[in-house]
Design a protein around this motif. Structure first.
Motif, PDB file in Angstrom:
ATOM      1  N   GLN A   5       3.706 -89.316 -44.493  1.00 26.33           N
ATOM      2  CA  GLN A   5       2.908 -88.128 -45.039  1.00 26.33           C
ATOM      3  C   GLN A   5       1.948 -88.203 -46.087  1.00 26.33           C
ATOM      4  O   GLN A   5       0.968 -87.697 -46.002  1.00 26.33           O
ATOM      5  N   GLN A   8      -1.073 -89.628 -44.620  1.00 24.69           N
ATOM      6  CA  GLN A   8      -1.883 -88.680 -44.013  1.00 24.69           C
ATOM      7  C   GLN A   8      -2.642 -87.790 -44.686  1.00 24.69           C
ATOM      8  O   GLN A   8      -3.661 -87.422 -44.446  1.00 24.69           O
ATOM      9  N   SER A   9      -2.025 -87.420 -45.743  1.00 22.10           N
ATOM     10  CA  SER A   9      -2.605 -86.537 -46.677  1.00 22.10           C
ATOM     11  C   SER A   9      -3.491 -87.145 -47.287  1.00 22.10           C
ATOM     12  O   SER A   9      -4.690 -86.454 -47.519  1.00 22.10           O
ATOM     13  N   ALA A  12      -6.737 -87.482 -44.866  1.00 22.27           N
ATOM     14  CA  ALA A  12      -7.415 -86.219 -44.889  1.00 22.27           C
ATOM     15  C   ALA A  12      -8.660 -85.975 -45.822  1.00 22.27           C
ATOM     16  O   ALA A  12      -9.321 -85.559 -45.541  1.00 22.27           O
ATOM     17  N   ARG A  51     -10.097 -78.425 -39.545  1.00 27.73           N
ATOM     18  CA  ARG A  51      -8.990 -78.636 -38.688  1.00 27.73           C
ATOM     19  C   ARG A  51      -8.148 -79.746 -39.429  1.00 27.73           C
ATOM     20  O   ARG A  51      -7.040 -79.586 -39.466  1.00 27.73           O
ATOM     21  N   LYS A  52      -8.897 -80.785 -39.881  1.00 28.34           N
ATOM     22  CA  LYS A  52      -8.289 -81.911 -40.420  1.00 28.34           C
ATOM     23  C   LYS A  52      -7.482 -81.708 -41.965  1.00 28.34           C
ATOM     24  O   LYS A  52      -6.351 -82.259 -42.109  1.00 28.34           O
ATOM     25  N   LYS A  54      -6.602 -78.760 -42.517  1.00 25.47           N
ATOM     26  CA  LYS A  54      -5.299 -77.989 -42.234  1.00 25.47           C
ATOM     27  C   LYS A  54      -4.114 -78.652 -41.675  1.00 25.47           C
ATOM     28  O   LYS A  54      -3.084 -78.216 -42.025  1.00 25.47           O
ATOM     29  N   GLN A  55      -4.283 -79.545 -40.841  1.00 28.02           N
ATOM     30  CA  GLN A  55      -3.567 -80.540 -40.249  1.00 28.02           C
ATOM     31  C   GLN A  55      -2.531 -81.015 -41.485  1.00 28.02           C
ATOM     32  O   GLN A  55      -1.293 -81.255 -41.485  1.00 28.02           O
ATOM     33  N   ALA A  56      -3.380 -81.568 -42.360  1.00 25.82           N
ATOM     34  CA  ALA A  56      -2.578 -82.330 -43.630  1.00 25.82           C
ATOM     35  C   ALA A  56      -2.183 -81.416 -44.602  1.00 25.82           C
ATOM     36  O   ALA A  56      -1.715 -81.807 -45.643  1.00 25.82           O
ATOM     37  N   GLN A  57      -2.330 -79.805 -44.219  1.00 21.49           N
ATOM     38  CA  GLN A  57      -1.809 -79.060 -45.037  1.00 21.49           C
ATOM     39  C   GLN A  57      -2.346 -78.875 -46.499  1.00 21.49           C
ATOM     40  O   GLN A  57      -1.674 -78.250 -47.619  1.00 21.49           O
TER      41      GLN A  57
END
Length: 109
Positions: A5, A8-9, A12, A51-52, A54-57
């Protein structure tokens, strides 16, 4: 948050344009149409960056009629780290204030 996680964060936000988007959002919530002016990019290109993120919040969206207003996700586990990193970056050349002065600020409400 685990290693995957975290990776990924951080991945992004590793793009210059996404860092600029986050820098702008650290000041105020904005619509994609404003980013097209600020970053001189097409709406589809900005949508891919959003989008990227948002996917990574990293960001949240709020629907206002046919518009989507984007803001930073203050609930993200690394929000404080992000704000610290963004504060280290210089201010972008184009600002929302410059859009207002040029009559290009869109009212997406």
């Amino acid at each position: 948050m685990d290693y995957q996680q975290m990776g990924q964060s951080l991945k992004a936000i590793s793009d210059e344009n996404r860092m600029l988007i986050l820098k702008y959002l650290s000041k105020e919530a904005l619509c994609i149409c404003e980013f097209t002016e600020l970053l001189d990019m097409s709406q589809p290109a900005i949508s891919q960056h959003m989008r990227k993120l948002k996917q990574a919040q990293w960001i949240c969206e709020e629907k206002r009629g046919r518009w989507t207003i984007w803001s930073l996700n203050k609930e993200h586990g690394l929000f404080d780290v992000l704000v610290t990193l963004l504060a280290m970056l210089p201010e972008p050349e184009r600002t929302v204030e410059s859009l207002i002065a040029e009559g290009k600020k869109v009212n997406c409400t």
